[in-house]
Design a protein around this motif. Structure first.
Motif, PDB file in Angstrom:
ATOM      1  N   GLY A  61     -38.535   9.727  -7.671  1.00  0.00           N
ATOM      2  CA  GLY A  61     -37.774   8.708  -7.135  1.00  0.00           C
ATOM      3  C   GLY A  61     -37.838   8.520  -5.522  1.00  0.00           C
ATOM      4  N   PHE A  62     -38.755   9.388  -5.201  1.00  0.00           N
ATOM      5  CA  PHE A  62     -39.069   9.248  -3.534  1.00  0.00           C
ATOM      6  C   PHE A  62     -40.213   8.047  -3.176  1.00  0.00           C
ATOM      7  N   ASN A  63     -40.069   7.196  -2.797  1.00  0.00           N
ATOM      8  CA  ASN A  63     -40.717   5.917  -2.375  1.00  0.00           C
ATOM      9  C   ASN A  63     -41.379   6.392  -0.832  1.00  0.00           C
ATOM     10  N   TYR A  64     -42.742   6.016  -0.750  1.00  0.00           N
ATOM     11  CA  TYR A  64     -43.511   6.335   0.352  1.00  0.00           C
ATOM     12  C   TYR A  64     -44.857   5.380   0.536  1.00  0.00           C
ATOM     13  N   SER A  65     -44.877   5.019   1.731  1.00  0.00           N
ATOM     14  CA  SER A  65     -46.156   4.204   2.101  1.00  0.00           C
ATOM     15  C   SER A  65     -46.418   4.538   3.530  1.00  0.00           C
ATOM     16  N   GLN A  66     -47.568   4.441   3.947  1.00  0.00           N
ATOM     17  CA  GLN A  66     -48.085   4.491   5.229  1.00  0.00           C
ATOM     18  C   GLN A  66     -49.266   3.420   5.466  1.00  0.00           C
ATOM     19  N   VAL A 122     -50.041   4.937  13.205  1.00  0.00           N
ATOM     20  CA  VAL A 122     -49.700   5.052  11.717  1.00  0.00           C
ATOM     21  C   VAL A 122     -47.989   4.633  11.798  1.00  0.00           C
ATOM     22  N   SER A 123     -47.961   3.648  10.923  1.00  0.00           N
ATOM     23  CA  SER A 123     -46.568   2.980  10.620  1.00  0.00           C
ATOM     24  C   SER A 123     -46.217   3.783   9.141  1.00  0.00           C
ATOM     25  N   ILE A 124     -45.051   4.421   9.008  1.00  0.00           N
ATOM     26  CA  ILE A 124     -44.533   4.979   7.824  1.00  0.00           C
ATOM     27  C   ILE A 124     -43.385   4.500   7.361  1.00  0.00           C
ATOM     28  N   LYS A 125     -42.900   4.105   6.026  1.00  0.00           N
ATOM     29  CA  LYS A 125     -41.807   3.688   5.441  1.00  0.00           C
ATOM     30  C   LYS A 125     -41.585   4.572   4.301  1.00  0.00           C
ATOM     31  N   CYS A 126     -40.228   5.087   4.000  1.00  0.00           N
ATOM     32  CA  CYS A 126     -40.201   6.019   2.901  1.00  0.00           C
ATOM     33  C   CYS A 126     -38.657   5.717   2.627  1.00  0.00           C
ATOM     34  N   ARG A 127     -38.160   6.196   1.493  1.00  0.00           N
ATOM     35  CA  ARG A 127     -36.820   6.172   1.127  1.00  0.00           C
ATOM     36  C   ARG A 127     -36.827   6.776  -0.368  1.00  0.00           C
ATOM     37  N   PRO A 128     -35.576   7.476  -0.709  1.00  0.00           N
ATOM     38  CA  PRO A 128     -34.467   8.003   0.303  1.00  0.00           C
ATOM     39  C   PRO A 128     -34.754   8.848   1.377  1.00  0.00           C
ATOM     40  N   LEU A 144     -32.738  16.347   4.203  1.00  0.00           N
ATOM     41  CA  LEU A 144     -32.782  15.075   5.079  1.00  0.00           C
ATOM     42  C   LEU A 144     -33.562  14.975   6.204  1.00  0.00           C
ATOM     43  N   ILE A 145     -34.400  13.814   6.142  1.00  0.00           N
ATOM     44  CA  ILE A 145     -35.252  13.501   7.054  1.00  0.00           C
ATOM     45  C   ILE A 145     -34.617  12.622   8.248  1.00  0.00           C
ATOM     46  N   LEU A 146     -34.993  12.827   9.470  1.00  0.00           N
ATOM     47  CA  LEU A 146     -34.445  12.023  10.623  1.00  0.00           C
ATOM     48  C   LEU A 146     -35.856  11.579  11.626  1.00  0.00           C
ATOM     49  N   GLY A 147     -35.715  10.640  12.330  1.00  0.00           N
ATOM     50  CA  GLY A 147     -36.609  10.243  13.469  1.00  0.00           C
ATOM     51  C   GLY A 147     -37.944   9.911  12.621  1.00  0.00           C
ATOM     52  N   ASP A 148     -39.132  10.269  13.244  1.00  0.00           N
ATOM     53  CA  ASP A 148     -40.443   9.730  12.715  1.00  0.00           C
ATOM     54  C   ASP A 148     -40.738  10.124  11.532  1.00  0.00           C
ATOM     55  N   ALA A 149     -40.204  11.321  11.037  1.00  0.00           N
ATOM     56  CA  ALA A 149     -40.433  11.931   9.636  1.00  0.00           C
ATOM     57  C   ALA A 149     -39.681  10.855   8.734  1.00  0.00           C
ATOM     58  N   ALA A 150     -39.034  10.145   9.178  1.00  0.00           N
ATOM     59  CA  ALA A 150     -38.209   9.149   8.110  1.00  0.00           C
ATOM     60  C   ALA A 150     -38.983   7.826   8.380  1.00  0.00           C
ATOM     61  N   HIS A 151     -39.429   7.610   9.605  1.00  0.00           N
ATOM     62  CA  HIS A 151     -39.770   5.960   9.916  1.00  0.00           C
ATOM     63  C   HIS A 151     -40.663   6.241  11.047  1.00  0.00           C
ATOM     64  N   ALA A 152     -41.870   6.563  10.999  1.00  0.00           N
ATOM     65  CA  ALA A 152     -42.602   6.464  12.228  1.00  0.00           C
ATOM     66  C   ALA A 152     -43.193   5.005  12.301  1.00  0.00           C
ATOM     67  N   MET A 153     -43.337   4.698  13.518  1.00  0.00           N
ATOM     68  CA  MET A 153     -43.498   3.403  13.769  1.00  0.00           C
ATOM     69  C   MET A 153     -44.802   3.301  15.007  1.00  0.00           C
ATOM     70  N   VAL A 154     -45.500   2.210  15.024  1.00  0.00           N
ATOM     71  CA  VAL A 154     -46.295   2.236  16.234  1.00  0.00           C
ATOM     72  C   VAL A 154     -45.473   1.731  17.552  1.00  0.00           C
ATOM     73  N   PRO A 155     -46.098   2.308  18.525  1.00  0.00           N
ATOM     74  CA  PRO A 155     -45.123   2.463  19.867  1.00  0.00           C
ATOM     75  C   PRO A 155     -44.997   1.291  20.563  1.00  0.00           C
ATOM     76  N   TYR A 156     -45.103   0.013  20.091  1.00  0.00           N
ATOM     77  CA  TYR A 156     -45.236  -1.033  20.988  1.00  0.00           C
ATOM     78  C   TYR A 156     -43.871  -1.915  21.159  1.00  0.00           C
ATOM     79  N   ARG A 193     -29.264   3.084   6.443  1.00  0.00           N
ATOM     80  CA  ARG A 193     -30.140   3.233   7.410  1.00  0.00           C
ATOM     81  C   ARG A 193     -31.656   2.473   6.905  1.00  0.00           C
ATOM     82  N   TRP A 194     -32.046   2.484   5.853  1.00  0.00           N
ATOM     83  CA  TRP A 194     -33.465   2.358   5.298  1.00  0.00           C
ATOM     84  C   TRP A 194     -33.852   0.851   5.648  1.00  0.00           C
TER      85      TRP A 194
END
Length: 465
Positions: A203-208, A307-313, A321-333, A369-370
């Motif tokens: 049930g865990f969805n993840y993409s990078q 890298v840009s990372i999206k995931c849920r839950p 529980l994951i927070l910050g870049d562990a949950a939603h890493a993004m490019v820094p721009y 949050r997602w």
């Protein structure tokens, strides 16, 4: 869990109140926070202030003892969301005391000319350049003042059983250290070990997504004890498919980030190639950096990936529980990585205050949050295109002028950048606002053009009557 009565000062130390200790029907929860960076140390503070027992684990050495901190940008842009999170733990003013305000973008063209685009000409709001190390030290020092936080540095997570709440770390002596927690909180960055364990669960969805752009950090040093460029701006050299940016540091230097497609990096094989490239594209920056310093910094490391990372839950039952870049890493721009991570903690703390069962609390956090996390990841991708290319176009300047005019006349008209950086408006709502603003402007411009055509036609027709 009322944040207003969660701690009190006793003999110079912050002690949880009896009410905080008695949370969750009289049982203190044992929380393990993995990652003692900005988000992890902030999360540890919030959990501890609620009366929980917190173990904070970090695989690096204590940043306060390190001579050199490798692998991370040394300065960051602090905006409203991060400020709000720091204010909640009483640290905002301490951080702002040494931060450098950045009132807008200073754009440098290929001829060496510069121009300024202010972030907020109406309310004069600004971003703040803060040192990553200094901010982390402020947070860790605050953790040290709470007796129910124990910090474990040079402890690398090697395995975990999320269902049982058990973990194993490797300490500096390469020994295995077993640990147990009621709740495991992963704040361990874009390549999170805690998230790797969540990925294995159904049930865990993840993409990078890795982008085709890499980055290198350079430096414009101080000169005669002062900045070589105006300090109160984020400096940008936009060059269509690549760019360079610079943020001011407390020591009067600038951290410079060169972002380019990897193929352009690969085309620069030696110091002659490098100097020719900078003389062509960044002629005003070259004497500020210095030729020898540029050569040294450019060739000492390879360009880093983004890298840009999206995931849920973001949670598993009431165990992880994951927070910050562990949950939603993004490019820094968009400068929102740290701010979004800190806002995670703010939102989680607000939900915890409702005193729901923990599994319901964590599920509500994910649901709340997602979508916003996905939105800011997308915005960060968009802003790279804006910074490297659109900022130098007349259409960008026109839209910025129009947004400022409408914001001045109609306070409900909030430009996209202002809503992201200077408010706590949910990120998805920021995008929704921009969409209706775009649609309205298109209708207005269409009507204006039609009116002009009709009027011109009428004037033309009058000539033959």
């Amino acid at each position: 869990m009322s944040p207003g009565i969660i701690s009190q000062e006793v003999n110079g130390r912050q002690e949880p109140t009896e009410a905080a200790r008695d949370e969750r029907h009289g049982r203190r929860r044992r929380v393990a926070v993995v990652g003692a960076g900005l988000v992890g140390s902030l999360a540890a503070l919030n959990f501890a202030r609620m009366g929980n027992d917190v173990d904070l684990y970090e695989y690096r050495e204590d940043i306060r003892q390190a001579l050199v901190v490798q692998g991370r940008s040394i300065n960051l842009a602090l905006s409203q969301r991060g400020r709000k999170a720091l204010a909640a733990v009483g640290l905002e003013q301490e951080v702002l005391a040494t931060a450098i305000p950045m009132r807008g973008r200073m754009l440098h063209d290929v001829r060496g000319n510069s121009s300024v685009v202010l972030y907020d000409p109406i309310n004069k709001q600004c971003l703040y350049s803060v040192g990553r190390r200094q901010l982390n030290e402020v947070l860790l020092n605050a953790c040290d003042k709470l007796p129910n936080i124990r910090c474990h540095f040079e402890h690398k997570l090697t395995s975990a059983n999320l269902r049982e709440g058990s973990m194993e770390f490797r300490n500096p002596a390469k020994e295995a250290v077993a640990a147990q927690a009621d709740l495991i909180v992963g704040c361990d960055g874009a390549f999170s070990s805690v998230r790797q364990h969540l990925v294995r669960l159904p049930g865990f969805n993840y993409s990078q997504e890795y982008i085709e752009t890499g980055y290198l950090e350079l430096c414009i040093p101080s000169k005669s004890g002062d900045f070589q460029m105006p300090a109160n701006y984020l400096h940008i050299w936009p060059r269509n498919t690549f760019m360079m940016i610079a943020l001011p540091n407390q020591d009067k230097s600038f951290t410079v980030t060169l972002s380019m497609p990897f193929e352009i990096f690969a085309s620069i094989q030696n110091q002659n190639d490098l100097l020719a490239f900078f003389k062509l594209h960044f002629r005003d920056a070259l004497p500020l950096i210095g030729e020898q310093q540029l050569i040294k910094d450019f060739f000492k490391t390879r360009p880093q990936f983004l890298v840009s990372i999206k995931c849920r839950p973001y949670h598993y039952a009431d165990k992880a529980l994951i927070l910050g870049d562990a949950a939603h890493a993004m490019v820094p721009y968009y400068g929102q990585g740290m701010n979004a991570g800190m806002e995670d903690v703010t939102l989680l703390t607000d939900i915890l205050a409702k005193q729901l069962p923990l599994d319901e609390t964590l599920a509500l956090f994910t649901e709340s949050r997602w979508q916003d996390a996905f939105a800011i990841c997308d915005l960060a991708m968009y802003n790279y295109v804006e910074m490297r290319d659109l900022t130098k176009r007349w259409t960008f300047r026109l839209r910025k002028w129009l947004d400022t005019l409408l914001f001045r006349l109609f306070p409900g008209w909030i430009p996209l950048y202002n809503s992201v950086s200077f408010s706590s408006m949910p990120y998805r709502q920021c995008i929704a606002n921009r969409k209706w603003q775009d649609q309205l402007l298109k209708r207005i411009s269409g009507a204006t053009i039609l009116t002009a055509i009709v009027a011109g036609g009428a004037i033309y027709a009058q000539r033959f009557i």
